[in-house]
Scaffold this active site. Sequence first.
Site, PDB file in Angstrom:
ATOM      1  N   CYS A 133       0.857  -1.184   0.000  1.00 41.47           N
ATOM      2  CA  CYS A 133       0.000   0.000   0.000  1.00 41.47           C
ATOM      3  C   CYS A 133       0.890   1.231   0.000  1.00 41.47           C
ATOM      4  O   CYS A 133       2.096   1.136   0.230  1.00 41.47           O
ATOM      5  CB  CYS A 133      -0.938   0.037   1.197  1.00 41.47           C
ATOM      6  N   CYS A 135      -0.193   4.161   1.768  1.00 37.03           N
ATOM      7  CA  CYS A 135      -0.596   5.116   2.824  1.00 37.03           C
ATOM      8  C   CYS A 135       0.494   5.379   3.859  1.00 37.03           C
ATOM      9  O   CYS A 135       0.550   6.461   4.431  1.00 37.03           O
ATOM     10  CB  CYS A 135      -1.896   4.675   3.490  1.00 37.03           C
ATOM     11  N   CYS A 143      -4.235   5.883   0.342  1.00 34.85           N
ATOM     12  CA  CYS A 143      -3.714   4.621  -0.178  1.00 34.85           C
ATOM     13  C   CYS A 143      -3.449   4.647  -1.685  1.00 34.85           C
ATOM     14  O   CYS A 143      -3.684   3.666  -2.388  1.00 34.85           O
ATOM     15  CB  CYS A 143      -4.681   3.494   0.157  1.00 34.85           C
ATOM     16  N   LYS A 210     -12.330  -5.230   2.043  1.00 37.76           N
ATOM     17  CA  LYS A 210     -11.766  -4.469   3.158  1.00 37.76           C
ATOM     18  C   LYS A 210     -12.720  -3.320   3.462  1.00 37.76           C
ATOM     19  O   LYS A 210     -12.968  -2.466   2.608  1.00 37.76           O
ATOM     20  CB  LYS A 210     -10.391  -3.936   2.756  1.00 37.76           C
ATOM     21  N   ARG A 220      -2.976   2.470  12.531  1.00 38.91           N
ATOM     22  CA  ARG A 220      -2.551   3.757  11.953  1.00 38.91           C
ATOM     23  C   ARG A 220      -1.627   4.496  12.917  1.00 38.91           C
ATOM     24  O   ARG A 220      -0.738   5.223  12.492  1.00 38.91           O
ATOM     25  CB  ARG A 220      -3.775   4.592  11.565  1.00 38.91           C
ATOM     26  N   ARG A 232     -11.253   7.243   4.308  1.00 34.26           N
ATOM     27  CA  ARG A 232     -11.055   6.274   3.230  1.00 34.26           C
ATOM     28  C   ARG A 232     -12.374   5.706   2.706  1.00 34.26           C
ATOM     29  O   ARG A 232     -12.405   4.650   2.097  1.00 34.26           O
ATOM     30  CB  ARG A 232     -10.175   5.133   3.735  1.00 34.26           C
ATOM     31  N   LYS A 263     -11.572  -8.276   5.769  1.00 34.48           N
ATOM     32  CA  LYS A 263     -10.989  -7.475   6.837  1.00 34.48           C
ATOM     33  C   LYS A 263     -11.908  -6.322   7.175  1.00 34.48           C
ATOM     34  O   LYS A 263     -12.364  -5.666   6.234  1.00 34.48           O
ATOM     35  CB  LYS A 263      -9.634  -6.962   6.339  1.00 34.48           C
ATOM     36  N   SER A 290      -6.199  -4.561  14.158  1.00 30.49           N
ATOM     37  CA  SER A 290      -5.676  -3.935  15.378  1.00 30.49           C
ATOM     38  C   SER A 290      -6.765  -3.541  16.372  1.00 30.49           C
ATOM     39  O   SER A 290      -6.621  -3.763  17.574  1.00 30.49           O
ATOM     40  CB  SER A 290      -4.838  -2.714  14.993  1.00 30.49           C
ATOM     41  N   TYR A 329      -2.536 -10.558  15.596  1.00 30.84           N
ATOM     42  CA  TYR A 329      -1.551 -10.057  16.564  1.00 30.84           C
ATOM     43  C   TYR A 329      -1.425 -11.008  17.752  1.00 30.84           C
ATOM     44  O   TYR A 329      -0.532 -10.869  18.569  1.00 30.84           O
ATOM     45  CB  TYR A 329      -1.946  -8.649  17.034  1.00 30.84           C
TER      46      TYR A 329
HETATM   47  C1  PBG Z   1      -2.774  -0.295   4.817  1.00 32.37           C
HETATM   48  C2  PBG Z   1      -3.316  -1.250   5.828  1.00 32.37           C
HETATM   49  C3  PBG Z   1      -4.108  -0.982   6.950  1.00 32.37           C
HETATM   50  C4  PBG Z   1      -4.279  -2.187   7.628  1.00 32.37           C
HETATM   51  C5  PBG Z   1      -3.628  -3.162   6.882  1.00 32.37           C
HETATM   52  N1  PBG Z   1      -3.052  -2.566   5.770  1.00 32.37           N
HETATM   53  C6  PBG Z   1      -4.618   0.306   7.462  1.00 32.37           C
HETATM   54  C7  PBG Z   1      -5.666   1.031   6.728  1.00 32.37           C
HETATM   55  O1  PBG Z   1      -6.145   0.631   5.677  1.00 32.37           O
HETATM   56  O2  PBG Z   1      -5.999   2.112   7.224  1.00 32.37           O
HETATM   57  C8  PBG Z   1      -5.038  -2.355   8.923  1.00 32.37           C
HETATM   58  C9  PBG Z   1      -4.574  -3.452   9.809  1.00 32.37           C
HETATM   59  C10 PBG Z   1      -4.986  -3.332  11.246  1.00 32.37           C
HETATM   60  O3  PBG Z   1      -5.771  -2.448  11.648  1.00 32.37           O
HETATM   61  O4  PBG Z   1      -4.510  -4.162  12.021  1.00 32.37           O
HETATM   62  N2  PBG Z   1      -3.693   0.054   3.830  1.00 32.37           N
HETATM   63 ZN    ZN Z   2      -3.315   1.972   2.666  1.00 28.04          ZN
END
Ligand code: PBG
Ligand code: ZN
Length: 340
Positions: A133, A135, A143, A210, A220, A232, A263, A290, A329
């Site tokens: 990605c 971002c 992204c 996602k 983040r 987003r 996700k 997370s 995790y």
């Molecule tokens: C990057 C990405 C993200 C996550 C995985 N790849 C963050 C987002 O899209 O803001 C999130 C993973 C997590 O929260 O554990 N695009």
């Molecule tokens: Zn991203």
Amino acid sequence: ASTSATSVSISGDISSQLHGGYSHPLARSWQAERQLTKSMLIYPLFISDIDDEETLIPSLPDQHRRGINKIVAHLEPLVRKGLRSVILFGVPLAAGAKDALGTAADDPHGPVMASIRLIRQRFPQLFVVVDVCLCEYTSHGHCGILREDGSLNNESSVDRISDVALAYAQAGAHCVAPSDMNDGRIRAIKLKLIEAGIAHQVVLMSYAAKFSGCLYGPFRDAAGSVPSFGDRKCYQLPHGGRGLARRAIERDIGEGADIIMVKPASQYLDIISDAKEIGKNMPVAAYHVSGEFAMIHAAAKAGVFDLKTMAFETTEGILRAGATIIVSYFTPQFLDWLES
Ligand code: PBG
Ligand code: ZN
């Protein structure tokens, strides 16, 4: 209500008798169609460009951001306990590392490229997934590459993202996993892998469904990828969008994804089960993100439940819904908790 002889009532209704079937711990485990194993788990690693860094991430319990010099010592005991796979996220912290194009993403000397090579060399059995990605690397934190009005420029984003994915694969990633949600990136990446002659040795895992929401906050924080403006919602899926998720999954399979991911996980179990149905001939992954992880820790700390019991209940729920690969995790703890 029967008044007949004892023998008749005993040999009568047996349809309500279930307890015997799960009366023993082993028999209970047999009730699951799939049992959680170590090989199903992918462990996320945050790798910064400060080589000696080892910083605890406040909102993501027990998780650290590490520099390249701290990776091997961290992974050694985990690999010994049966760790099979990691997913890498780069975290550029150096001043000036971010720009509008996310140039640092595939810097050949950057932390991700260097750690792919290091991990492949030091842990030849470990399966290396790399999140793809922009971002973490863009000055605006979105992204992809933006138009002047702040919206994603899909064409240039896909072009850039597929270059980055190819660079990771050429550096030795076993699997590239685009999480950006730009339209058409799976096809673009697959074509570049084919053109480079490495499509046969690289797994393409799409973050196909996602969803946008509030569960990525701790990530983040860890990755320093909070968007500097806006959100987003115009590229990650809306919560209610079950049909849209099905279309995204179908599309990404059609574009050449080898694995499809859903996700977050716990809040989207119906989507995982849809993914399994649509992708019945391929593995389905789920990212226990997370915010889900932090929520479980917070509740356990507040005395709501036992951490380990909830980690299993949640993860087994994700398995039951249809995923057989789980980004978690909790992976280091599962390596202790699982016997095989
Ligand atoms: C990057 C990405 C993200 C996550 C995985 N790849 C963050 C987002 O899209 O803001 C999130 C993973 C997590 O929260 O554990 N695009
Ligand atoms: Zn991203």
